[in-house]
Design an enzyme around this catalytic site. Structure first.
Site, short mmCIF file in Angstrom:
data_model
loop_
_atom_site.label_atom_id
_atom_site.label_comp_id
_atom_site.label_asym_id
_atom_site.label_seq_id
_atom_site.Cartn_x
_atom_site.Cartn_y
_atom_site.Cartn_z
N ARG A 68 0.99 -1.19 0.07
CA ARG A 68 0.05 -0.32 0.09
C ARG A 68 0.66 1.17 -0.19
NH1 ARG A 68 -3.03 -4.25 1.92
NH2 ARG A 68 -1.01 -4.63 2.58
N THR A 69 1.86 1.42 0.70
CA THR A 69 2.26 2.39 1.29
C THR A 69 3.29 2.57 -0.01
OG1 THR A 69 2.44 1.71 3.13
CG2 THR A 69 3.71 4.50 3.06
N LYS A 96 26.58 -4.57 -0.21
CA LYS A 96 28.26 -4.20 -0.22
C LYS A 96 29.33 -3.13 1.00
CE LYS A 96 28.08 -4.19 -4.76
NZ LYS A 96 27.94 -2.91 -6.35
N ARG A 118 11.00 3.50 4.74
CA ARG A 118 10.91 3.00 5.17
C ARG A 118 11.50 1.89 5.90
NH1 ARG A 118 5.51 -0.79 5.15
NH2 ARG A 118 4.28 1.12 5.66
N HIS A 146 3.99 5.15 11.85
CA HIS A 146 3.67 5.59 10.23
C HIS A 146 2.87 6.92 10.46
CE1 HIS A 146 2.50 4.52 6.29
NE2 HIS A 146 2.07 2.66 6.94
N1 CP Z 1 -0.64 -0.48 5.56
C1 CP Z 1 0.57 0.02 5.72
O1 CP Z 1 1.91 0.08 5.41
O2 CP Z 1 0.65 -2.04 4.14
P1 CP Z 1 1.85 -2.09 3.67
O3 CP Z 1 3.17 -2.62 4.49
O4 CP Z 1 1.38 -2.99 2.81
O5 CP Z 1 2.61 -0.34 2.91
#
Ligand code: CP
Length: 327
Positions: A68-69, A96, A118, A146
């Protein structure tokens, strides 16, 4: 397609990074949601393109899996006319021995305006915000925060209820390992909602009570009072020991199912950040039922990410031209 005039919002926004919701004020969250709503409308539900950020580039640095993100940030940038660069740890020079910060600086040197990151380690976006000159957006740092997930959840609730003030919202499940829970907790509190943190004692710290939140261990006891349920996935990949005897027992106590729906308010909203585990935190008839807004959350993800990219970019432009905006 007409580009909406968002100048009055941009003038009231002065952050160049979006690292968490804990440090945002109610006014800042409202600006982010208002701009998201306008951009969603102007792009006909996040489906059409505007030329608001043409010439800018967004780099996605994802060191953990995402459906999603990652795609949502990428689409948000493209919907506003920006270019995107996709970077994943597998197949890159991190194998590396290059450090995370050096990798990010290398990508930045290719001329990017935003780095979306992320990573499994809490605080990595803060490190990049110090090390890089461009805007940094946290797309999930371990179990910490998040923020764009929190914002898309707030936007979805606001679209259905008009306001968050006074609503009772329960976050149910694996609170201990959930960055989504933490961003929701701070965002909902700031916007005036009553937050219930519900799950097995092994996954809900009693410290939340000391911080002024309601803590519950029995979903059936709180369910009739809830306006919204946000059902969080059990994050087995972050757990060192199983926090309950069996998935079957967890589902019996906490899964939202058709029988429990009969105890809920008539207009309850059922939410989940995804990925959803059908049969664990939610059954298929509830996930796909009339109260579920799970796929609306996904669409709103593009809206809030367009909003964040736009506002940070406006603050960055002011900062570079020597007018206000925080470093
Ligand atoms: N909700 C969410 O962060 O989904 P993903 O891990 O698929 O990005």
């Amino acid at each position: 397609m007409n580009v909406p005039d968002l100048t009055s919002f941009a003038e009231r926004w002065d952050r160049r990074h979006l690292l968490d919701l804990e440090s945002l004020s109610a006014e800042e969250i409202t600006i982010l949601l208002d701009v998201a709503s306008r951009l969603k409308e102007a792009t006909e539900g996040c489906r059409r393109k505007l030329s608001l950020l043409s010439g800018k580039t967004c780099a996605n640095l994802f060191f953990e899996n995402s459906t999603r993100t990652r795609n949502s940030f990428s689409l948000a940038a493209k919907r506003l006319g920006a270019d995107t660069v996709e970077f994943g740890s597998s197949g890159s020079s991190t194998a590396k021995g290059e450090t995370f910060a050096d990798t990010a600086k290398t990508i930045e040197a290719m001329g990017v305006d935003w780095v979306v990151t992320r990573h499994g380690t809490p605080g990595t976006p803060n490190l990049l915000a110090r090390e890089l000159g461009c805007c940094v957006l946290n797309a999930g740092d371990g179990p910490h925060e998040h923020p764009t997930q929190g914002l898309l959840d707030l936007l979805t609730i606001r679209q259905h209820r008009g306001s968050l003030d006074g609503l009772t919202v329960a976050l149910v499940g694996d609170i201990a390992h959930s960055r989504t829970a933490r961003s929701n907790i701070w965002g909902l509190k700031r916007m005036g909602a009553h937050v219930i943190i519900c799950g097995p004692p092994t996954l809900v710290s009693p410290r939340w009570q000391e911080l002024g939140f309601e803590v519950a261990h029995h979903l059936d006891e709180i369910l009739p009072r809830c306006d919204v349920l946000n059902l969080l996935r059990i994050q087995f990949e972050r757990q060192h020991a199983r926090p309950f005897p069996s998935v079957r027992e967890y589902a019996a106590l906490y899964a939202m199912n058709a029988v429990r729906m009969r105890q809920a308010k008539e207009n309850i909203l059922i939410m989940a950040p995804g990925p959803i585990n059908r049969g664990v935190e939610i059954t298929p008839e509830v996930a796909d039922g009339p109260h579920s807004v799970i796929l609306e959350q996904v669409t709103n993800g593009i809206a809030v990410r367009m909003s964040a990219l736009y506002l940070l970019s406006a603050a960055d432009d002011r900062y570079r031209s020597g007018n206000q905006a925080s470093a």
